[in-house]
Motif scaffolding. Structure first.
Motif, PDB file in Angstrom:
ATOM      1  N   ILE A   1       0.826  -1.084   0.072  1.00  0.00           N
ATOM      2  CA  ILE A   1      -0.178  -0.082   0.124  1.00  0.00           C
ATOM      3  C   ILE A   1       0.826   1.036  -0.085  1.00  0.00           C
ATOM      4  CG2 ILE A   1      -1.750   1.244   1.164  1.00  0.00           C
ATOM      5  CD1 ILE A   1      -2.554  -1.277   2.826  1.00  0.00           C
ATOM      6  N   LEU A   2       0.823   2.120  -1.011  1.00  0.00           N
ATOM      7  CA  LEU A   2       1.628   3.416  -1.078  1.00  0.00           C
ATOM      8  C   LEU A   2       0.583   4.593  -0.714  1.00  0.00           C
ATOM      9  CD1 LEU A   2       4.089   4.878  -1.385  1.00  0.00           C
ATOM     10  CD2 LEU A   2       3.322   5.159  -3.984  1.00  0.00           C
ATOM     11  N   ASN A   3       1.158   5.357   0.119  1.00  0.00           N
ATOM     12  CA  ASN A   3       0.457   6.589   0.465  1.00  0.00           C
ATOM     13  C   ASN A   3       1.264   7.667  -0.041  1.00  0.00           C
ATOM     14  OD1 ASN A   3       0.014   8.783   3.301  1.00  0.00           O
ATOM     15  ND2 ASN A   3      -1.335   8.507   1.769  1.00  0.00           N
ATOM     16  N   PRO A   4       0.889   8.139  -1.340  1.00  0.00           N
ATOM     17  CA  PRO A   4       1.890   8.808  -1.774  1.00  0.00           C
ATOM     18  C   PRO A   4       2.103  10.461  -1.282  1.00  0.00           C
ATOM     19  CG  PRO A   4      -0.019   9.029  -3.342  1.00  0.00           C
ATOM     20  CD  PRO A   4      -0.300   8.016  -1.912  1.00  0.00           C
TER      21      PRO A   4
ATOM     22  N   LEU B   1      -2.209  -1.090  -3.770  1.00  0.00           N
ATOM     23  CA  LEU B   1      -3.149  -0.136  -3.512  1.00  0.00           C
ATOM     24  C   LEU B   1      -2.658   1.117  -3.335  1.00  0.00           C
ATOM     25  CD1 LEU B   1      -5.949   0.819  -2.361  1.00  0.00           C
ATOM     26  CD2 LEU B   1      -5.580  -0.299  -0.114  1.00  0.00           C
ATOM     27  N   ILE B   2      -3.242   2.402  -3.874  1.00  0.00           N
ATOM     28  CA  ILE B   2      -2.647   3.670  -3.685  1.00  0.00           C
ATOM     29  C   ILE B   2      -3.566   4.393  -3.075  1.00  0.00           C
ATOM     30  CG2 ILE B   2      -3.278   4.621  -5.976  1.00  0.00           C
ATOM     31  CD1 ILE B   2      -0.407   5.829  -5.759  1.00  0.00           C
TER      32      ILE B   2
ATOM     33  N   LYS C   1      -3.212  -1.762  -8.685  1.00  0.00           N
ATOM     34  CA  LYS C   1      -4.399  -2.881  -8.588  1.00  0.00           C
ATOM     35  C   LYS C   1      -5.806  -1.955  -8.079  1.00  0.00           C
ATOM     36  CE  LYS C   1      -1.851  -7.062  -8.913  1.00  0.00           C
ATOM     37  NZ  LYS C   1      -0.521  -6.282  -8.523  1.00  0.00           N
ATOM     38  N   ALA C   2      -5.623  -1.116  -7.097  1.00  0.00           N
ATOM     39  CA  ALA C   2      -6.850  -0.481  -6.691  1.00  0.00           C
ATOM     40  C   ALA C   2      -6.467   0.690  -6.179  1.00  0.00           C
ATOM     41  CB  ALA C   2      -7.034  -1.377  -5.553  1.00  0.00           C
ATOM     42  N   VAL C   3      -7.229   1.648  -6.332  1.00  0.00           N
ATOM     43  CA  VAL C   3      -7.269   3.033  -5.886  1.00  0.00           C
ATOM     44  C   VAL C   3      -8.210   3.581  -4.902  1.00  0.00           C
ATOM     45  CG1 VAL C   3      -6.948   5.453  -6.765  1.00  0.00           C
ATOM     46  CG2 VAL C   3      -6.310   3.426  -8.419  1.00  0.00           C
ATOM     47  N   MET C   4      -7.534   4.581  -3.905  1.00  0.00           N
ATOM     48  CA  MET C   4      -8.497   5.103  -3.144  1.00  0.00           C
ATOM     49  C   MET C   4      -8.248   6.573  -2.863  1.00  0.00           C
ATOM     50  SD  MET C   4      -9.174   2.730   0.531  1.00  0.00           S
ATOM     51  CE  MET C   4      -9.543   1.015   0.243  1.00  0.00           C
TER      52      MET C   4
END
Ligand code: ADP
Length: 312
Positions: A163-166, A182-183, A217-220
């Motif tokens: 999971i990357l919190n940019p 997941l970003i 793969k997934a975006v929030m």
């Protein structure tokens, strides 16, 4: 309980001073309140995940100085695992100088990441065994980029979900993006990274498409009090935020990310995990501060039970 999670990121001591107005260059302003406490995106997210009940291993880097004790004492008080905290004589522990204007709450910040910006290749390599036992890796962009790239490579090779919190936002290579499961950008970060202003739900969808085309793969995309836009391959929708009286929204994103990784590691599906993370963040914005405002697990469960009907 599932496999442990690794939160890899920054630790900085927050030094906050409030004053009637922010000084202009050359000016000294007499302030009213000073507070010193643990901070840094990585550490805040680690504390949020830990208090939410995750089996969380914090990985960060400190100097060997008084500020390092702030991190180590906090970890001891909260019964956090500190066996993977690196220390160096070569750099100071990170610090953030935060000036806040009393009436407007506007702020000006200088953050010096210090030691946590000097994580070496050897240090990252030494995390190999830990990664082999872990289910998730959560990281941000506040440490040196070389360490993030190397660790994400190792995680992918071992099948650990990333999971990357940019944040703080900066350009991300296509090769790094292609390895992210997941970003979690906020709307400003999403716009800077994709070039698409996230002004409405359709635009959030376009930004999500942009990330997915790069292999994410997934975006929030978190939208503050409006909630979070979640896109997976199968389904996408806006999950509204819980309606609460917000007092201090600093660290809302950190609360959200910590909650997210804790919930995913427990085996909740991505939609349930987003709801859990929203509840954690909604509780945190009702309190002042970052790490002290992260709720305990019982509070999150109680809040979710009380707000059953509000979010799908
Ligand atoms: P950041 O702190 O990175 O800018 P956001 O402001 O988007 O992140 O907030 C992250 C999440 O925290 C949101 O998606 C939402 O779930 C929750 N949140 C933020 N502000 C509020 C608020 N005023 N009321 C309720 N929930 C909030």
């Amino acid at each position: 309980m599932g496999k442990p999670v690794i939160v890899f990121g920054s630790f900085v001591v927050d030094l906050m001073g409030r004053a009637p107005h922010l000084p202009v260059p050359g000016e000294t302003v007499k302030g009213s309140i000073f507070k010193l406490g643990p901070g840094g995106k990585g550490f805040n997210q680690g504390v949020a995940a830990h208090k939410a009940g995750a089996d969380m291993i914090m990985v960060t880097k400190l100097g060997r100085d008084t500020f390092a004790e702030v991190a180590l004492n906090t970890m001891k008080q909260l019964h956090m695992d500190s066996s993977h905290v690196f220390q160096t004589d070569q750099a100071e522990t990170g610090a953030a100088l935060i000036m806040v204007e009393e009436h407007s709450s506007q702020n000006a910040i200088v953050v010096v990441p210090g030691a946590c910006n000097t994580i070496t290749e050897e240090e990252v390599s030494s995390l190999s065994d830990l990664l082999s036992q872990s289910g998730y890796l959560l990281t941000q962009l506040e440490t040196n980029g070389s360490a993030v790239e190397q660790l994400v490579d190792m995680a992918k090779a071992k099948g650990v979900k990333v999971i990357l919190n940019p944040a703080p936002v900066q350009p991300i290579s296509d090769s790094l993006l292609s390895r992210i499961d997941l970003i979690t950008p906020n709307e400003v970060e999403a716009e800077i990274l994709t070039g698409i202003p996230v002004t409405e739900e359709a635009k959030a969808g376009e930004a999500a498409d942009w990330f997915m085309a790069k292999g994410v793969k997934a975006v929030m995309i978190t939208l503050g009090s409006r909630g979070v836009y979640l896109a997976t391959k199968e389904k996408r929708s806006l999950i509204p935020a819980f309606r609460v009286e917000a007092i201090d929204t600093t660290g809302a994103g950190d609360a959200f990310n910590g909650g997210l990784v804790a919930a995913l590691a427990e085996g909740k599906n991505i939609w349930e995990a987003a709801r859990f993370a929203s509840a954690l963040a909604a509780l945190s914005v009702q309190r002042i501060g970052t790490t002290p405002s992260m709720p305990e697990r019982e509070e999150i469960d109680r809040f979710l039970a009380e707000h059953k009907e509000e979010v799908q």
